[in-house]
Design a protein around this motif. Structure first.
Motif, PDB file in Angstrom:
ATOM      1  N   ARG A  34     -68.114  12.589-106.352  1.00 20.77           N
ATOM      2  CA  ARG A  34     -69.385  12.052-106.828  1.00 20.77           C
ATOM      3  C   ARG A  34     -69.432  12.119-108.361  1.00 20.77           C
ATOM      4  N   ALA A  35     -70.050  11.125-108.950  1.00 17.61           N
ATOM      5  CA  ALA A  35     -70.059  11.013-110.410  1.00 17.61           C
ATOM      6  C   ALA A  35     -70.721  12.203-111.091  1.00 17.61           C
ATOM      7  N   ASP A  36     -71.671  12.839-110.402  1.00 18.86           N
ATOM      8  CA  ASP A  36     -72.382  13.965-111.014  1.00 18.86           C
ATOM      9  C   ASP A  36     -71.775  15.324-110.653  1.00 18.86           C
ATOM     10  N   GLN A  55     -70.830  10.148 -99.975  1.00 14.69           N
ATOM     11  CA  GLN A  55     -72.098   9.694-100.533  1.00 14.69           C
ATOM     12  C   GLN A  55     -73.270  10.563-100.087  1.00 14.69           C
ATOM     13  N   ASN A  56     -73.264  10.993 -98.811  1.00 12.77           N
ATOM     14  CA  ASN A  56     -74.393  11.777 -98.311  1.00 12.77           C
ATOM     15  C   ASN A  56     -74.180  13.287 -98.392  1.00 12.77           C
ATOM     16  N   PHE A  94     -71.364   0.578-105.288  1.00 11.51           N
ATOM     17  CA  PHE A  94     -71.097   1.979-105.613  1.00 11.51           C
ATOM     18  C   PHE A  94     -70.898   2.210-107.112  1.00 11.51           C
ATOM     19  N   LYS A  95     -71.236   1.213-107.909  1.00 12.45           N
ATOM     20  CA  LYS A  95     -71.014   1.316-109.345  1.00 12.45           C
ATOM     21  C   LYS A  95     -71.761   2.519-109.925  1.00 12.45           C
ATOM     22  N   LYS A 125     -71.531   5.616-109.015  1.00 14.88           N
ATOM     23  CA  LYS A 125     -71.788   6.703-108.070  1.00 14.88           C
ATOM     24  C   LYS A 125     -70.596   7.636-107.877  1.00 14.88           C
ATOM     25  N   PHE A 126     -69.384   7.113-108.091  1.00 14.90           N
ATOM     26  CA  PHE A 126     -68.187   7.905-107.867  1.00 14.90           C
ATOM     27  C   PHE A 126     -67.265   7.843-109.080  1.00 14.90           C
TER      28      PHE A 126
END
Length: 279
Positions: A134-136, A187-188, A210-211, A213-214
């Motif tokens: 995940r991006a965060d 994602q979840n 999904f831009k 997000k990952f």
């Protein structure tokens, strides 16, 4: 005398019927023949890998699809003569051994274990194993950080096991039936990382939905030599190798790379030499 005439005439009719049937059989011959040029050819691909092999309402797209289509053309088949078959990771060897497909181009890494069961043409792409997170998530900065994390890959793939055996022995391995299922879990929050080849992960990360997000971890953990699988002993291997060499030499390979990976800014390796397996 009359009986002999009838018998002779009947024999002629039977002979003509047999010849016609034989000609009809030749016309309807299936693409299962390893020599190519039949009515259809059955090719295994992935259906759920954006950028590589994906089934869409408009048809089939991706780098593997473009490679397979080019190879099929060199074997004597037009695009409308291709019958695409979904080849999940766990089913590929069995599909080739049973003759369900003529060849498979489905992010199929060449390994010694697989070479015991099937033959490979190629390789036609050198990828590297990586992780998608995940991006965060800033907790995974190296492969060692995968220890105690929930690591997802698909059933039949060697990716997660490679990480567990070589880099993160305490990783919690999860196997899902498809990469799309792994992506949903990522994602979840059901999984912490999805691992497979960087080419596959780049395809997912670049999708509009999904831009942002990952992100890719950027770990080149293994070398993955993509080959085209054929049945053991098939004479298609040499013919496919010749087609792949032509695809590189005429520029079609580079065009396919740019078309399918360019939007993701994927830094691909140069086209590999046929038979050169990078360890």
């Amino acid at each position: 005398m009359k009986l002999r005439k009838v018998t002779a005439a009947t024999a002629v009719v039977l002979a003509l019927a047999t010849a016609a049937t034989a000609c009809g059989s030749d016309k309807k011959s299936d693409g299962g023949s390893s020599s190519g040029g039949g009515k259809t050819i059955k090719i295994g691909i992935k259906f759920d890998q954006p950028g590589l092999g994906q089934k869409t309402p408009q048809g089939y797209t991706g780098f593997d699809v473009d490679v397979a289509t080019y190879v099929a053309k060199q074997l004597g088949y037009n695009a409308d003569q291709i019958e695409w078959k979904e080849s999940k990771s766990a089913d590929r060897e069995t599909m080739l051994q049973r003759g369900d497909v003529d060849f498979i181009a489905a992010t199929y890494s060449i390994t010694p274990k697989r070479q015991e069961k099937v033959d490979f043409a190629g390789p036609y792409l050198l990828a590297h194993q990586d992780v998608l997170i995940r991006a965060d998530d800033n907790s995974i900065k190296s492969p060692a950080d995968l220890n105690s994390k929930k690591l997802c890959s698909v059933t039949g793939s060697t990716s997660a096991q490679n990480v567990h055996d070589r880099l993160a022995p305490k990783a919690n391995l999860l196997q899902y039936p498809t990469y799309s299922a792994c992506l949903t879990g990522l994602q979840n929050g059901a999984v912490d990382a999805l691992t497979t080849d960087d080419s596959i992960l780049a395809g997912y990360a670049s999708q509009a939905a999904f831009k942002g997000k990952f992100k890719l971890g950027g770990f080149k953990m293994t070398n993955e030599n993509y080959g085209i699988g054929v049945k053991k002993g098939s004479d298609l291997k040499a013919k496919i190798n010749a087609a792949l060499e032509k695809m590189v030499s005429d520029g079609s390979w580079e065009k396919a790379v740019e078309k399918n990976f360019g939007p993701a800014n994927y830094k691909n390796e140069p086209a590999p030499k046929i038979g050169n397996i990078v360890k």
